[in-house]
Design a protein around this motif. Sequence first.
Motif, PDB file in Angstrom:
ATOM      1  N   ASP A  18     -12.748 -62.617 -27.599  1.00 61.59           N
ATOM      2  CA  ASP A  18     -13.414 -63.530 -27.187  1.00 61.59           C
ATOM      3  C   ASP A  18     -14.123 -62.717 -25.482  1.00 61.59           C
ATOM      4  N   TRP A  19     -15.064 -63.418 -25.087  1.00 58.68           N
ATOM      5  CA  TRP A  19     -15.565 -62.801 -23.790  1.00 58.68           C
ATOM      6  C   TRP A  19     -15.814 -63.910 -22.863  1.00 58.68           C
ATOM      7  N   PRO A  20     -14.746 -64.591 -22.438  1.00 59.82           N
ATOM      8  CA  PRO A  20     -14.894 -65.452 -21.374  1.00 59.82           C
ATOM      9  C   PRO A  20     -15.029 -64.979 -20.050  1.00 59.82           C
ATOM     10  N   ASP A  21     -15.420 -65.615 -19.051  1.00 56.52           N
ATOM     11  CA  ASP A  21     -15.619 -64.982 -17.667  1.00 56.52           C
ATOM     12  C   ASP A  21     -14.208 -64.584 -17.158  1.00 56.52           C
ATOM     13  N   HIS A  25      -8.404 -57.401 -18.855  1.00 57.18           N
ATOM     14  CA  HIS A  25      -7.036 -57.557 -19.426  1.00 57.18           C
ATOM     15  C   HIS A  25      -6.685 -58.862 -20.110  1.00 57.18           C
ATOM     16  N   ASP A  26      -7.337 -59.677 -19.543  1.00 54.60           N
ATOM     17  CA  ASP A  26      -6.971 -61.254 -19.856  1.00 54.60           C
ATOM     18  C   ASP A  26      -7.833 -61.949 -20.957  1.00 54.60           C
ATOM     19  N   ARG A  27      -8.614 -61.212 -21.520  1.00 53.81           N
ATOM     20  CA  ARG A  27      -9.506 -61.575 -22.450  1.00 53.81           C
ATOM     21  C   ARG A  27      -8.610 -62.077 -23.811  1.00 53.81           C
ATOM     22  N   PRO A  28      -8.890 -63.113 -24.410  1.00 54.51           N
ATOM     23  CA  PRO A  28      -7.991 -63.796 -25.478  1.00 54.51           C
ATOM     24  C   PRO A  28      -8.640 -63.402 -26.642  1.00 54.51           C
ATOM     25  N   LEU A  29      -8.173 -63.679 -27.891  1.00 52.32           N
ATOM     26  CA  LEU A  29      -8.548 -63.644 -29.163  1.00 52.32           C
ATOM     27  C   LEU A  29      -9.925 -64.749 -29.405  1.00 52.32           C
ATOM     28  N   ALA A  30     -10.834 -64.271 -30.094  1.00 52.09           N
ATOM     29  CA  ALA A  30     -11.812 -65.250 -30.528  1.00 52.09           C
ATOM     30  C   ALA A  30     -11.186 -66.098 -32.073  1.00 52.09           C
TER      31      ALA A  30
END
Length: 174
Positions: A18-21, A25-30
């Motif tokens: 996923d591409w949250p703000d 390094h901390d981006r989770p899976l979509a």
Amino acid sequence: MPEERQRRIVLVRHAKSDWPDVDDHDRPLAERGRKAAPLAGRWLAEHGLTPDLALVSTAVRTRETWALMAAELPTAPETVYDERLYDIGLGEQLIALLAETPDEVVTLLVLGHNPVVHEAADALADEADDEDQLARMQGRFPTAAIAVLTFQGPWTRVGPGAARLTAYRTPKDA
């Protein structure tokens, strides 16, 4: 002297993130990644590819991918979360990291990021069981893709052109 046995390298790109703000390094899976990762683990299990050792990037998306994949395996392999896999810059550097693998490991899984995973797979694969699979892998390495390579000898001998591509799987193959 290290045994002259056949070894397997399972190179995996993390599932779709996923591409949250947040920091990269901390981006989770979509959601798509949360569906693809267990399918990848199931494919490994069905093909007898449970690793002896899994090297996983410390990024959130790779750790989440591995947790979902590993849950599908018949046994839990030893897992090492290695910061170098997050920051590694070139496929050649990843190949050098493979040479550090302990001799008792027969099947090594590396779960990381592109373009490094793709570069390493391309550099390692000198030939393939299926030339069409090799051409597909060389063309693209999407999220949750898996390349399985084999080579003969100790891990210290792994290098560009030393391996044979024995399987290539993408989520679209499922």
